[in-house]
Design a protein around this motif. Sequence first.
Motif, short mmCIF file in Angstrom:
data_model
loop_
_atom_site.label_atom_id
_atom_site.label_comp_id
_atom_site.label_asym_id
_atom_site.label_seq_id
_atom_site.Cartn_x
_atom_site.Cartn_y
_atom_site.Cartn_z
N GLN A 39 0.62 -1.24 0.05
CA GLN A 39 -0.04 -0.44 0.46
C GLN A 39 0.78 1.27 -0.19
N SER A 40 1.78 1.21 0.54
CA SER A 40 2.28 2.68 0.89
C SER A 40 2.87 2.80 -0.05
N VAL A 43 0.51 4.76 -2.94
CA VAL A 43 -0.10 6.28 -2.19
C VAL A 43 1.02 7.47 -3.28
N GLN A 79 -4.62 7.72 -0.80
CA GLN A 79 -4.17 8.34 0.12
C GLN A 79 -3.30 6.84 1.42
N SER A 80 -3.26 7.31 2.12
CA SER A 80 -2.43 6.05 3.46
C SER A 80 -3.75 5.68 3.54
N ASP A 81 -4.54 6.67 3.79
CA ASP A 81 -5.92 5.58 4.92
C ASP A 81 -6.95 4.39 3.59
#
Length: 85
Positions: A39-40, A43, A79-81
Motif C-alpha cells: 500500500q505504501s 500512495v 491516500q495512505s488511509d
Amino acid sequence: MNKFKYFILPAIIICCAVIFTGCSDDDDNNNNGSGLGTQSQLVGTWHVVSAAGYEIDADGTNTDFIDSYNRGDWYFTFQSDGRYQ
C-alpha cells in the motif's frame, strides 16, 4: 583422448551448476512473491496514460480495447488511509 571425454562432461555439469545457482533474484520490492506492491508503494498521484481491457457486449461477445490518453488531465491520487480521488 578417451580420458578427456570422461572429464569434459562432469566439468560442464559443474560449471552449469555453479553459474545458474550464482544468479539470484534481484527483486527487492518486498511483495512477498505475489507480484503486487504494498500500500505504501501505491500512495501518491498517478497519471493515467493508457488503459487496456475488454467489454462484454449485450450479445455476450468480448470486445478488446487499448486506449491512449494524451489529454494530460486524468489523475488518480491514492491516500495512505485507503481513499482515492
